[in-house]
Design a protein around this motif. Structure first.
Motif, PDB file in Angstrom:
ATOM      1  N   UNK A  15      72.427  74.353  22.212  1.00 22.68           N
ATOM      2  CA  UNK A  15      72.701  75.791  21.580  1.00 22.68           C
ATOM      3  C   UNK A  15      72.852  76.830  22.603  1.00 22.68           C
ATOM      4  N   UNK A  29      75.619  74.108  18.857  1.00 19.34           N
ATOM      5  CA  UNK A  29      75.126  75.264  17.802  1.00 19.34           C
ATOM      6  C   UNK A  29      75.130  76.596  18.705  1.00 19.34           C
ATOM      7  N   UNK A  30      75.302  77.667  17.794  1.00 18.39           N
ATOM      8  CA  UNK A  30      75.105  78.968  18.474  1.00 18.39           C
ATOM      9  C   UNK A  30      74.099  79.825  17.865  1.00 18.39           C
ATOM     10  N   UNK A  46      57.189  59.528  18.265  1.00 17.68           N
ATOM     11  CA  UNK A  46      57.657  59.438  16.863  1.00 17.68           C
ATOM     12  C   UNK A  46      58.487  60.586  16.526  1.00 17.68           C
ATOM     13  N   UNK A  47      59.465  60.344  15.718  1.00 16.33           N
ATOM     14  CA  UNK A  47      60.270  61.409  15.144  1.00 16.33           C
ATOM     15  C   UNK A  47      59.683  62.153  14.023  1.00 16.33           C
ATOM     16  N   UNK A  48      60.155  63.361  14.134  1.00 12.99           N
ATOM     17  CA  UNK A  48      59.503  64.138  12.975  1.00 12.99           C
ATOM     18  C   UNK A  48      60.329  64.624  11.890  1.00 12.99           C
ATOM     19  N   UNK A  49      60.022  64.655  10.510  1.00 16.75           N
ATOM     20  CA  UNK A  49      60.851  65.103   9.687  1.00 16.75           C
ATOM     21  C   UNK A  49      61.239  66.440   9.694  1.00 16.75           C
ATOM     22  N   UNK A  50      60.776  67.001  10.813  1.00 19.29           N
ATOM     23  CA  UNK A  50      61.038  68.806  10.763  1.00 19.29           C
ATOM     24  C   UNK A  50      62.126  68.832  11.934  1.00 19.29           C
ATOM     25  N   UNK A  72      75.535  76.594  12.937  1.00 22.91           N
ATOM     26  CA  UNK A  72      75.119  75.027  13.118  1.00 22.91           C
ATOM     27  C   UNK A  72      76.301  74.266  13.142  1.00 22.91           C
ATOM     28  N   UNK A 123      76.570  77.351   6.998  1.00 22.57           N
ATOM     29  CA  UNK A 123      76.243  77.050   8.401  1.00 22.57           C
ATOM     30  C   UNK A 123      76.756  77.929   9.322  1.00 22.57           C
ATOM     31  N   UNK A 183      65.010  69.249  14.231  1.00 24.20           N
ATOM     32  CA  UNK A 183      66.401  69.953  13.970  1.00 24.20           C
ATOM     33  C   UNK A 183      66.867  70.422  15.459  1.00 24.20           C
ATOM     34  N   UNK A 184      68.139  69.776  15.515  1.00 25.27           N
ATOM     35  CA  UNK A 184      68.585  70.329  16.859  1.00 25.27           C
ATOM     36  C   UNK A 184      67.766  70.112  18.327  1.00 25.27           C
TER      37      UNK A 184
END
Lengths: 245, 245
Positions: free
Chosen positions: B239, B57-58, B121-125, B12, B88, B127-128
Protein backbone atom coordinates in the motif's frame (compact mmCIF):
# COMPACT_ATOMS: atom_id res chain seq x y z
CA UNK A 1 -18.58 -45.50 19.72
CA UNK A 2 -18.55 -42.11 18.00
CA UNK A 3 -16.36 -39.19 19.00
CA UNK A 4 -17.54 -35.62 19.61
CA UNK A 5 -15.53 -32.82 18.05
CA UNK A 6 -15.70 -29.10 18.73
CA UNK A 7 -14.78 -26.72 15.90
CA UNK A 8 -14.05 -22.99 16.01
CA UNK A 9 -15.13 -21.22 12.84
CA UNK A 10 -14.66 -17.85 11.16
CA UNK A 11 -16.83 -16.60 8.29
CA UNK A 12 -17.82 -13.63 6.17
CA UNK A 13 -21.61 -13.94 5.99
CA UNK A 14 -22.17 -11.74 2.92
CA UNK A 15 -22.72 -14.61 0.48
CA UNK A 16 -24.85 -16.81 2.77
CA UNK A 17 -28.46 -17.02 3.87
CA UNK A 18 -27.42 -17.04 7.53
CA UNK A 19 -25.74 -19.80 9.49
CA UNK A 20 -28.63 -22.26 9.84
CA UNK A 21 -29.26 -24.93 7.20
CA UNK A 22 -32.12 -24.23 4.78
CA UNK A 23 -33.41 -25.93 1.66
CA UNK A 24 -31.86 -24.91 -1.69
CA UNK A 25 -29.73 -21.98 -0.46
CA UNK A 26 -26.12 -21.75 0.73
CA UNK A 27 -25.68 -21.40 4.48
CA UNK A 28 -22.65 -21.65 6.77
CA UNK A 29 -23.96 -24.92 8.23
CA UNK A 30 -24.54 -26.54 4.83
CA UNK A 31 -21.07 -25.58 3.57
CA UNK A 32 -19.41 -26.94 6.73
CA UNK A 33 -21.40 -30.19 6.63
CA UNK A 34 -20.61 -30.68 2.93
CA UNK A 35 -16.87 -30.21 3.56
CA UNK A 36 -16.88 -32.52 6.62
CA UNK A 37 -18.84 -35.20 4.72
CA UNK A 38 -16.42 -35.00 1.76
CA UNK A 39 -13.42 -35.42 4.04
CA UNK A 40 -14.75 -38.12 6.42
CA UNK A 41 -17.08 -39.93 3.97
CA UNK A 42 -19.65 -39.86 6.78
CA UNK A 43 -23.00 -38.13 7.03
CA UNK A 44 -22.19 -35.38 9.52
CA UNK A 45 -24.67 -32.99 11.14
CA UNK A 46 -23.24 -30.05 13.05
CA UNK A 47 -24.80 -28.09 15.91
CA UNK A 48 -23.84 -24.39 15.99
CA UNK A 49 -23.69 -22.31 19.22
CA UNK A 50 -26.52 -20.26 17.78
CA UNK A 51 -27.85 -18.73 14.59
CA UNK A 52 -26.36 -15.72 12.90
CA UNK A 53 -28.69 -13.88 10.51
CA UNK A 54 -28.27 -13.54 6.75
CA UNK A 55 -25.22 -11.36 6.03
CA UNK A 56 -23.84 -11.39 9.61
CA UNK A 57 -20.19 -12.41 10.08
CA UNK A 58 -18.34 -14.41 12.73
CA UNK A 59 -14.79 -13.98 13.97
CA UNK A 60 -15.44 -16.80 16.46
CA UNK A 61 -18.32 -19.23 16.07
CA UNK A 62 -18.44 -22.68 17.68
CA UNK A 63 -20.07 -25.94 16.61
CA UNK A 64 -19.89 -29.61 17.54
CA UNK A 65 -20.51 -32.86 15.66
CA UNK A 66 -20.27 -36.58 16.32
CA UNK A 67 -18.58 -39.07 14.00
CA UNK A 68 -16.68 -42.36 13.89
CA UNK A 69 -13.79 -40.81 11.97
CA UNK A 70 -10.59 -40.21 13.97
CA UNK A 71 -9.32 -36.81 12.81
CA UNK A 72 -6.02 -37.41 14.65
CA UNK A 73 -5.18 -40.24 12.23
CA UNK A 74 -4.96 -37.56 9.54
CA UNK A 75 -2.18 -35.09 10.37
CA UNK A 76 -3.55 -32.60 7.85
CA UNK A 77 -7.28 -32.79 8.68
CA UNK A 78 -7.66 -29.06 9.44
CA UNK A 79 -5.56 -28.07 6.43
CA UNK A 80 -7.58 -30.36 4.13
CA UNK A 81 -10.88 -29.13 5.56
CA UNK A 82 -9.94 -25.50 4.86
CA UNK A 83 -8.82 -26.53 1.39
CA UNK A 84 -12.35 -27.80 0.64
CA UNK A 85 -14.21 -24.91 2.31
CA UNK A 86 -14.86 -21.73 0.30
CA UNK A 87 -12.51 -18.77 0.99
CA UNK A 88 -15.09 -16.98 3.15
CA UNK A 89 -15.40 -19.83 5.69
CA UNK A 90 -12.43 -21.08 7.72
CA UNK A 91 -12.16 -23.61 10.57
CA UNK A 92 -9.51 -22.24 12.95
CA UNK A 93 -9.40 -25.14 15.39
CA UNK A 94 -10.78 -28.66 15.88
CA UNK A 95 -10.50 -30.83 18.98
CA UNK A 96 -12.10 -33.83 20.63
CA UNK A 97 -14.46 -32.95 23.50
CA UNK A 98 -16.51 -34.97 25.96
CA UNK A 99 -20.08 -35.92 25.09
CA UNK A 100 -21.23 -33.48 27.76
CA UNK A 101 -20.14 -30.55 25.63
CA UNK A 102 -22.96 -29.10 23.51
CA UNK A 103 -22.11 -26.11 21.30
CA UNK A 104 -25.52 -24.52 21.84
CA UNK A 105 -26.67 -25.68 25.27
CA UNK A 106 -23.28 -25.37 27.01
CA UNK A 107 -22.78 -21.78 25.78
CA UNK A 108 -23.15 -19.26 28.64
CA UNK A 109 -22.70 -15.97 26.80
CA UNK A 110 -22.52 -14.62 23.26
CA UNK A 111 -20.52 -11.50 22.38
CA UNK A 112 -21.42 -9.43 19.30
CA UNK A 113 -19.77 -6.26 17.99
CA UNK A 114 -21.28 -3.75 15.54
CA UNK A 115 -18.91 -1.31 13.81
CA UNK A 116 -19.85 2.15 12.54
CA UNK A 117 -17.44 4.23 10.40
CA UNK A 118 -18.35 7.71 11.62
CA UNK A 119 -17.18 9.96 8.79
CA UNK A 120 -18.55 11.76 5.73
CA UNK A 121 -16.72 10.03 2.89
CA UNK A 122 -16.63 6.29 2.16
CA UNK A 123 -13.29 4.52 2.15
CA UNK A 124 -12.27 1.86 -0.37
CA UNK A 125 -10.87 -0.09 2.57
CA UNK A 126 -14.19 -0.19 4.47
CA UNK A 127 -15.26 -3.78 5.18
CA UNK A 128 -18.07 -4.89 7.48
CA UNK A 129 -18.87 -1.40 8.73
CA UNK A 130 -21.86 0.92 8.49
CA UNK A 131 -20.92 4.36 7.10
CA UNK A 132 -22.65 7.07 9.16
CA UNK A 133 -21.79 10.65 8.16
CA UNK A 134 -23.16 12.77 11.06
CA UNK A 135 -20.99 13.08 14.21
CA UNK A 136 -21.93 10.54 16.89
CA UNK A 137 -21.30 11.10 20.60
CA UNK A 138 -20.08 7.90 22.26
CA UNK A 139 -20.90 9.26 25.74
CA UNK A 140 -24.55 9.74 24.85
CA UNK A 141 -24.59 6.30 23.18
CA UNK A 142 -23.10 4.68 26.29
CA UNK A 143 -25.77 6.35 28.40
CA UNK A 144 -28.51 4.95 26.14
CA UNK A 145 -26.87 1.50 26.15
CA UNK A 146 -26.65 1.44 29.97
CA UNK A 147 -30.45 1.02 30.20
CA UNK A 148 -30.18 -2.30 28.36
CA UNK A 149 -27.86 -3.91 30.91
CA UNK A 150 -29.53 -6.51 33.14
CA UNK A 151 -32.36 -8.98 32.74
CA UNK A 152 -35.09 -7.51 30.51
CA UNK A 153 -37.91 -8.43 28.15
CA UNK A 154 -36.44 -7.28 24.79
CA UNK A 155 -39.75 -7.51 22.84
CA UNK A 156 -39.28 -3.92 21.64
CA UNK A 157 -36.23 -5.07 19.62
CA UNK A 158 -37.53 -8.42 18.35
CA UNK A 159 -38.13 -9.17 14.68
CA UNK A 160 -41.78 -8.55 13.79
CA UNK A 161 -42.10 -12.10 12.40
CA UNK A 162 -40.39 -13.71 15.43
CA UNK A 163 -42.01 -17.01 16.51
CA UNK A 164 -40.06 -17.66 19.72
CA UNK A 165 -42.23 -16.74 22.77
CA UNK A 166 -39.17 -16.29 25.09
CA UNK A 167 -38.23 -12.59 24.98
CA UNK A 168 -36.16 -12.25 28.17
CA UNK A 169 -32.40 -11.87 27.79
CA UNK A 170 -29.75 -11.18 30.38
CA UNK A 171 -27.52 -8.40 28.98
CA UNK A 172 -24.16 -8.46 30.77
CA UNK A 173 -22.46 -5.75 28.74
CA UNK A 174 -23.53 -3.05 26.28
CA UNK A 175 -20.91 -0.43 25.53
CA UNK A 176 -19.55 1.79 22.80
CA UNK A 177 -15.81 2.29 22.28
CA UNK A 178 -14.44 4.91 19.88
CA UNK A 179 -11.30 3.92 17.95
CA UNK A 180 -10.56 6.99 15.85
CA UNK A 181 -13.26 7.26 13.18
CA UNK A 182 -14.75 3.90 14.20
CA UNK A 183 -17.37 3.25 16.85
CA UNK A 184 -17.40 -0.34 18.09
CA UNK A 185 -20.59 -1.23 19.93
CA UNK A 186 -20.26 -4.39 22.02
CA UNK A 187 -23.04 -6.57 23.43
CA UNK A 188 -22.58 -9.57 25.72
CA UNK A 189 -25.71 -11.51 26.71
CA UNK A 190 -26.83 -15.03 27.53
CA UNK A 191 -28.96 -14.99 24.37
CA UNK A 192 -30.11 -12.60 21.64
CA UNK A 193 -33.46 -12.41 19.88
CA UNK A 194 -33.61 -12.58 16.07
CA UNK A 195 -32.42 -9.18 14.64
CA UNK A 196 -32.13 -7.74 18.19
CA UNK A 197 -28.62 -6.23 17.93
CA UNK A 198 -29.33 -4.60 14.57
CA UNK A 199 -32.58 -3.11 15.89
CA UNK A 200 -30.81 -1.75 18.98
CA UNK A 201 -28.23 -0.11 16.67
CA UNK A 202 -31.06 1.36 14.59
CA UNK A 203 -32.62 2.71 17.78
CA UNK A 204 -29.34 4.31 18.87
CA UNK A 205 -29.06 6.05 15.49
CA UNK A 206 -32.71 7.19 15.74
CA UNK A 207 -32.05 8.65 19.22
CA UNK A 208 -28.87 10.41 18.00
CA UNK A 209 -30.39 11.71 14.77
CA UNK A 210 -33.30 13.28 16.64
CA UNK A 211 -31.21 14.38 19.65
CA UNK A 212 -33.61 12.53 21.96
CA UNK A 213 -32.61 12.15 25.61
CA UNK A 214 -30.63 8.87 25.92
CA UNK A 215 -33.30 7.72 28.42
CA UNK A 216 -35.53 7.28 25.35
CA UNK A 217 -33.87 3.84 25.14
CA UNK A 218 -35.33 2.87 28.53
CA UNK A 219 -38.75 4.14 27.47
CA UNK A 220 -38.63 2.01 24.29
CA UNK A 221 -37.34 -1.07 26.15
CA UNK A 222 -40.06 -0.75 28.82
CA UNK A 223 -42.79 -0.30 26.19
CA UNK A 224 -42.05 -3.79 24.75
CA UNK A 225 -43.55 -2.52 21.48
CA UNK A 226 -41.47 -3.12 18.34
CA UNK A 227 -42.78 -0.08 16.46
CA UNK A 228 -41.33 2.28 19.09
CA UNK A 229 -37.79 1.13 18.28
CA UNK A 230 -35.68 2.22 15.30
CA UNK A 231 -35.19 0.37 12.04
CA UNK A 232 -33.22 -2.88 11.73
CA UNK A 233 -29.80 -1.81 10.42
CA UNK A 234 -27.66 -3.55 7.74
CA UNK A 235 -26.15 -6.89 8.87
CA UNK A 236 -22.76 -6.09 7.27
CA UNK A 237 -21.46 -4.23 10.37
CA UNK A 238 -22.28 -7.10 12.72
CA UNK A 239 -19.77 -9.72 13.85
CA UNK A 240 -20.14 -12.55 16.38
CA UNK A 241 -16.80 -12.18 18.18
CA UNK A 242 -16.99 -14.72 20.98
CA UNK A 243 -18.99 -17.60 22.46
CA UNK A 244 -18.25 -18.11 26.14
CA UNK A 245 -18.65 -21.57 27.75
CA UNK B 1 -6.97 30.97 -17.50
CA UNK B 2 -7.20 27.42 -16.21
CA UNK B 3 -7.09 26.42 -12.55
CA UNK B 4 -4.85 23.73 -11.07
CA UNK B 5 -6.47 21.26 -8.67
CA UNK B 6 -4.80 18.77 -6.36
CA UNK B 7 -6.70 15.58 -5.51
CA UNK B 8 -6.02 13.01 -2.78
CA UNK B 9 -7.04 9.50 -3.83
CA UNK B 10 -7.54 6.11 -2.22
CA UNK B 11 -7.79 2.86 -4.21
CA UNK B 12 -7.78 -0.91 -4.06
CA UNK B 13 -5.54 -1.87 -6.98
CA UNK B 14 -6.69 -5.50 -7.36
CA UNK B 15 -8.88 -4.89 -10.42
CA UNK B 16 -6.52 -2.48 -12.24
CA UNK B 17 -3.45 -2.73 -14.46
CA UNK B 18 -1.58 -0.30 -12.21
CA UNK B 19 -2.07 3.43 -11.83
CA UNK B 20 -0.66 4.68 -15.14
CA UNK B 21 -2.88 5.00 -18.23
CA UNK B 22 -2.51 2.23 -20.82
CA UNK B 23 -4.36 1.36 -23.98
CA UNK B 24 -7.42 -0.91 -23.71
CA UNK B 25 -7.09 -1.83 -20.00
CA UNK B 26 -8.55 -0.27 -16.84
CA UNK B 27 -6.10 1.75 -14.78
CA UNK B 28 -6.53 4.15 -11.86
CA UNK B 29 -5.60 7.12 -14.08
CA UNK B 30 -8.07 6.20 -16.84
CA UNK B 31 -10.93 5.75 -14.35
CA UNK B 32 -10.18 9.10 -12.67
CA UNK B 33 -9.91 10.93 -15.99
CA UNK B 34 -13.16 9.39 -17.25
CA UNK B 35 -15.01 10.47 -14.09
CA UNK B 36 -13.53 14.01 -14.17
CA UNK B 37 -14.36 14.38 -17.88
CA UNK B 38 -17.94 13.22 -17.28
CA UNK B 39 -18.41 15.73 -14.50
CA UNK B 40 -16.66 18.77 -16.01
CA UNK B 41 -17.40 18.06 -19.70
CA UNK B 42 -13.73 18.91 -20.31
CA UNK B 43 -10.88 16.77 -21.57
CA UNK B 44 -8.85 16.35 -18.37
CA UNK B 45 -5.42 14.74 -18.05
CA UNK B 46 -4.15 14.03 -14.55
CA UNK B 47 -0.56 13.73 -13.33
CA UNK B 48 -0.06 11.25 -10.48
CA UNK B 49 2.70 11.57 -7.85
CA UNK B 50 4.13 8.34 -9.21
CA UNK B 51 3.19 4.95 -10.59
CA UNK B 52 1.90 2.11 -8.49
CA UNK B 53 2.26 -1.35 -10.04
CA UNK B 54 -0.56 -3.67 -11.10
CA UNK B 55 -2.42 -4.86 -7.99
CA UNK B 56 -0.81 -2.37 -5.57
CA UNK B 57 -3.14 -0.26 -3.39
CA UNK B 58 -3.06 3.34 -2.17
CA UNK B 59 -4.38 4.76 1.08
CA UNK B 60 -3.01 8.15 0.02
CA UNK B 61 -2.10 8.94 -3.57
CA UNK B 62 -1.89 12.47 -5.00
CA UNK B 63 -2.54 13.86 -8.46
CA UNK B 64 -3.05 17.25 -10.10
CA UNK B 65 -4.90 18.47 -13.17
CA UNK B 66 -5.68 21.75 -14.89
CA UNK B 67 -9.11 22.78 -16.12
CA UNK B 68 -11.37 25.77 -16.74
CA UNK B 69 -14.16 24.33 -14.59
CA UNK B 70 -14.66 25.95 -11.18
CA UNK B 71 -15.33 23.08 -8.79
CA UNK B 72 -16.35 25.54 -6.07
CA UNK B 73 -19.42 26.54 -8.12
CA UNK B 74 -20.68 22.99 -7.53
CA UNK B 75 -21.19 22.39 -3.79
CA UNK B 76 -21.35 18.64 -4.35
CA UNK B 77 -18.40 18.20 -6.74
CA UNK B 78 -16.53 15.68 -4.53
CA UNK B 79 -19.73 13.80 -3.72
CA UNK B 80 -20.70 13.62 -7.42
CA UNK B 81 -17.18 12.55 -8.44
CA UNK B 82 -17.24 9.66 -5.97
CA UNK B 83 -20.71 8.75 -7.20
CA UNK B 84 -19.30 8.27 -10.72
CA UNK B 85 -16.09 6.48 -9.67
CA UNK B 86 -16.15 2.70 -9.09
CA UNK B 87 -16.35 1.55 -5.45
CA UNK B 88 -12.64 0.68 -5.34
CA UNK B 89 -11.47 4.23 -6.15
CA UNK B 90 -12.34 7.23 -3.96
CA UNK B 91 -11.24 10.87 -4.06
CA UNK B 92 -10.90 11.99 -0.43
CA UNK B 93 -10.09 15.63 -1.03
CA UNK B 94 -9.88 18.20 -3.82
CA UNK B 95 -8.51 21.73 -3.60
CA UNK B 96 -7.17 24.51 -5.78
CA UNK B 97 -3.37 24.83 -5.75
CA UNK B 98 -0.88 27.21 -7.34
CA UNK B 99 0.55 26.40 -10.78
CA UNK B 100 3.88 25.77 -9.05
CA UNK B 101 2.52 22.60 -7.47
CA UNK B 102 3.28 19.45 -9.48
CA UNK B 103 2.04 16.13 -8.07
CA UNK B 104 5.10 14.26 -9.30
CA UNK B 105 7.94 16.80 -9.38
CA UNK B 106 7.04 18.55 -6.09
CA UNK B 107 6.88 15.24 -4.16
CA UNK B 108 9.84 14.88 -1.78
CA UNK B 109 9.20 11.43 -0.32
CA UNK B 110 6.99 8.40 -0.87
CA UNK B 111 5.97 6.09 1.96
CA UNK B 112 4.97 2.46 1.26
CA UNK B 113 3.91 -0.23 3.71
CA UNK B 114 3.90 -4.00 3.10
CA UNK B 115 1.83 -6.18 5.47
CA UNK B 116 2.56 -9.82 6.28
CA UNK B 117 0.09 -11.96 8.31
CA UNK B 118 2.54 -14.15 10.18
CA UNK B 119 0.42 -17.18 11.13
CA UNK B 120 -0.30 -20.71 9.96
CA UNK B 121 -3.99 -20.51 9.07
CA UNK B 122 -5.63 -18.06 6.66
CA UNK B 123 -8.31 -15.76 8.00
CA UNK B 124 -11.52 -14.90 6.13
CA UNK B 125 -10.92 -11.30 7.21
CA UNK B 126 -7.46 -11.08 5.57
CA UNK B 127 -7.32 -8.23 3.05
CA UNK B 128 -4.19 -6.87 1.37
CA UNK B 129 -1.78 -9.04 3.34
CA UNK B 130 0.67 -11.80 2.50
CA UNK B 131 0.08 -14.96 4.57
CA UNK B 132 3.43 -16.33 5.79
CA UNK B 133 3.21 -19.40 8.06
CA UNK B 134 6.72 -19.71 9.54
CA UNK B 135 7.62 -17.50 12.54
CA UNK B 136 9.39 -14.29 11.50
CA UNK B 137 11.74 -12.38 13.80
CA UNK B 138 11.20 -8.62 13.49
CA UNK B 139 14.56 -7.88 15.13
CA UNK B 140 16.47 -9.82 12.49
CA UNK B 141 14.32 -8.18 9.78
CA UNK B 142 15.07 -4.71 11.15
CA UNK B 143 18.77 -5.52 11.12
CA UNK B 144 18.57 -6.55 7.44
CA UNK B 145 16.52 -3.45 6.60
CA UNK B 146 19.03 -1.14 8.29
CA UNK B 147 21.53 -1.77 5.47
CA UNK B 148 19.10 -0.23 2.98
CA UNK B 149 18.92 3.14 4.72
CA UNK B 150 20.84 5.93 2.98
CA UNK B 151 21.68 6.76 -0.62
CA UNK B 152 22.30 3.57 -2.62
CA UNK B 153 22.19 2.09 -6.10
CA UNK B 154 19.23 -0.31 -5.79
CA UNK B 155 19.94 -2.21 -9.05
CA UNK B 156 19.81 -5.52 -7.14
CA UNK B 157 16.10 -4.93 -6.49
CA UNK B 158 15.07 -3.50 -9.85
CA UNK B 159 12.65 -5.23 -12.22
CA UNK B 160 14.59 -7.26 -14.80
CA UNK B 161 12.78 -5.43 -17.64
CA UNK B 162 13.34 -1.98 -16.14
CA UNK B 163 14.24 0.69 -18.74
CA UNK B 164 15.03 3.60 -16.43
CA UNK B 165 18.83 4.06 -16.15
CA UNK B 166 18.60 5.95 -12.81
CA UNK B 167 18.99 3.34 -10.04
CA UNK B 168 19.98 5.52 -7.07
CA UNK B 169 17.38 6.09 -4.37
CA UNK B 170 17.67 7.82 -1.04
CA UNK B 171 16.04 5.55 1.56
CA UNK B 172 15.09 7.60 4.62
CA UNK B 173 13.35 4.84 6.56
CA UNK B 174 13.10 1.05 6.36
CA UNK B 175 11.64 -0.63 9.41
CA UNK B 176 9.47 -3.51 10.52
CA UNK B 177 6.82 -3.12 13.22
CA UNK B 178 4.99 -6.10 14.71
CA UNK B 179 1.32 -5.57 15.54
CA UNK B 180 0.24 -8.91 16.99
CA UNK B 181 0.20 -11.44 14.13
CA UNK B 182 0.91 -8.71 11.57
CA UNK B 183 4.30 -7.44 10.45
CA UNK B 184 4.14 -4.00 8.86
CA UNK B 185 7.26 -3.17 6.86
CA UNK B 186 7.59 0.54 6.13
CA UNK B 187 9.76 2.21 3.49
CA UNK B 188 10.21 5.97 3.03
CA UNK B 189 12.38 7.11 0.09
CA UNK B 190 12.67 9.96 -2.39
CA UNK B 191 11.83 7.47 -5.16
CA UNK B 192 11.36 3.73 -5.72
CA UNK B 193 12.35 1.59 -8.69
CA UNK B 194 9.72 -0.52 -10.47
CA UNK B 195 8.93 -3.61 -8.24
CA UNK B 196 11.66 -2.55 -5.75
CA UNK B 197 9.64 -2.83 -2.50
CA UNK B 198 8.20 -6.23 -3.44
CA UNK B 199 11.68 -7.54 -4.33
CA UNK B 200 13.10 -6.28 -1.02
CA UNK B 201 10.26 -8.12 0.80
CA UNK B 202 11.05 -11.27 -1.20
CA UNK B 203 14.72 -10.89 -0.20
CA UNK B 204 13.81 -10.53 3.49
CA UNK B 205 11.76 -13.73 3.30
CA UNK B 206 14.62 -15.51 1.50
CA UNK B 207 17.05 -14.42 4.25
CA UNK B 208 14.64 -15.53 7.00
CA UNK B 209 13.74 -18.84 5.36
CA UNK B 210 17.40 -19.80 5.00
CA UNK B 211 18.47 -18.29 8.34
CA UNK B 212 21.12 -16.24 6.55
CA UNK B 213 22.92 -13.54 8.52
CA UNK B 214 20.91 -10.28 8.14
CA UNK B 215 24.09 -8.73 6.63
CA UNK B 216 23.24 -10.81 3.52
CA UNK B 217 21.02 -7.83 2.63
CA UNK B 218 24.08 -5.55 2.41
CA UNK B 219 25.91 -8.13 0.32
CA UNK B 220 23.00 -8.32 -2.15
CA UNK B 221 22.56 -4.51 -2.25
CA UNK B 222 26.29 -3.99 -2.89
CA UNK B 223 26.36 -6.64 -5.65
CA UNK B 224 23.85 -4.60 -7.72
CA UNK B 225 22.90 -7.90 -9.39
CA UNK B 226 19.16 -8.67 -9.58
CA UNK B 227 19.57 -12.46 -9.50
CA UNK B 228 21.17 -12.32 -6.04
CA UNK B 229 17.95 -10.90 -4.54
CA UNK B 230 14.80 -12.83 -3.66
CA UNK B 231 11.66 -13.17 -5.72
CA UNK B 232 9.23 -10.32 -6.36
CA UNK B 233 6.40 -10.89 -3.87
CA UNK B 234 2.62 -10.52 -4.49
CA UNK B 235 1.47 -6.89 -4.88
CA UNK B 236 -1.63 -7.46 -2.70
CA UNK B 237 0.23 -6.70 0.57
CA UNK B 238 1.60 -3.38 -0.70
CA UNK B 239 0.00 0.00 0.00
CA UNK B 240 1.21 3.52 -0.86
CA UNK B 241 0.40 5.24 2.44
CA UNK B 242 1.76 8.75 2.01
CA UNK B 243 3.27 11.22 -0.45
CA UNK B 244 5.23 13.96 1.28
CA UNK B 245 5.63 17.41 -0.33
Amino acid sequence: MSTRYKIEIEYVGTNYFGSQKQVKVDTIQSKLEEALCTLTKQNIKIILSGRTDKGVHAAFQVAHFDCDYNIYNNGKFLHSLNGILPDDICVKNIEEVSKEFHAQKSAKKRHYCYTIANRKVRSVFDRHVLLYPKPLDENRINQALSYLIGCHDFSAFKASNSQNPAKVCNMYEAKCIREGEFLKIHFVADRFLYKMVRTIIGTILMIEKNSFNPSKMKEILDSKVRKNAGMTISPDGLVLVEVIY
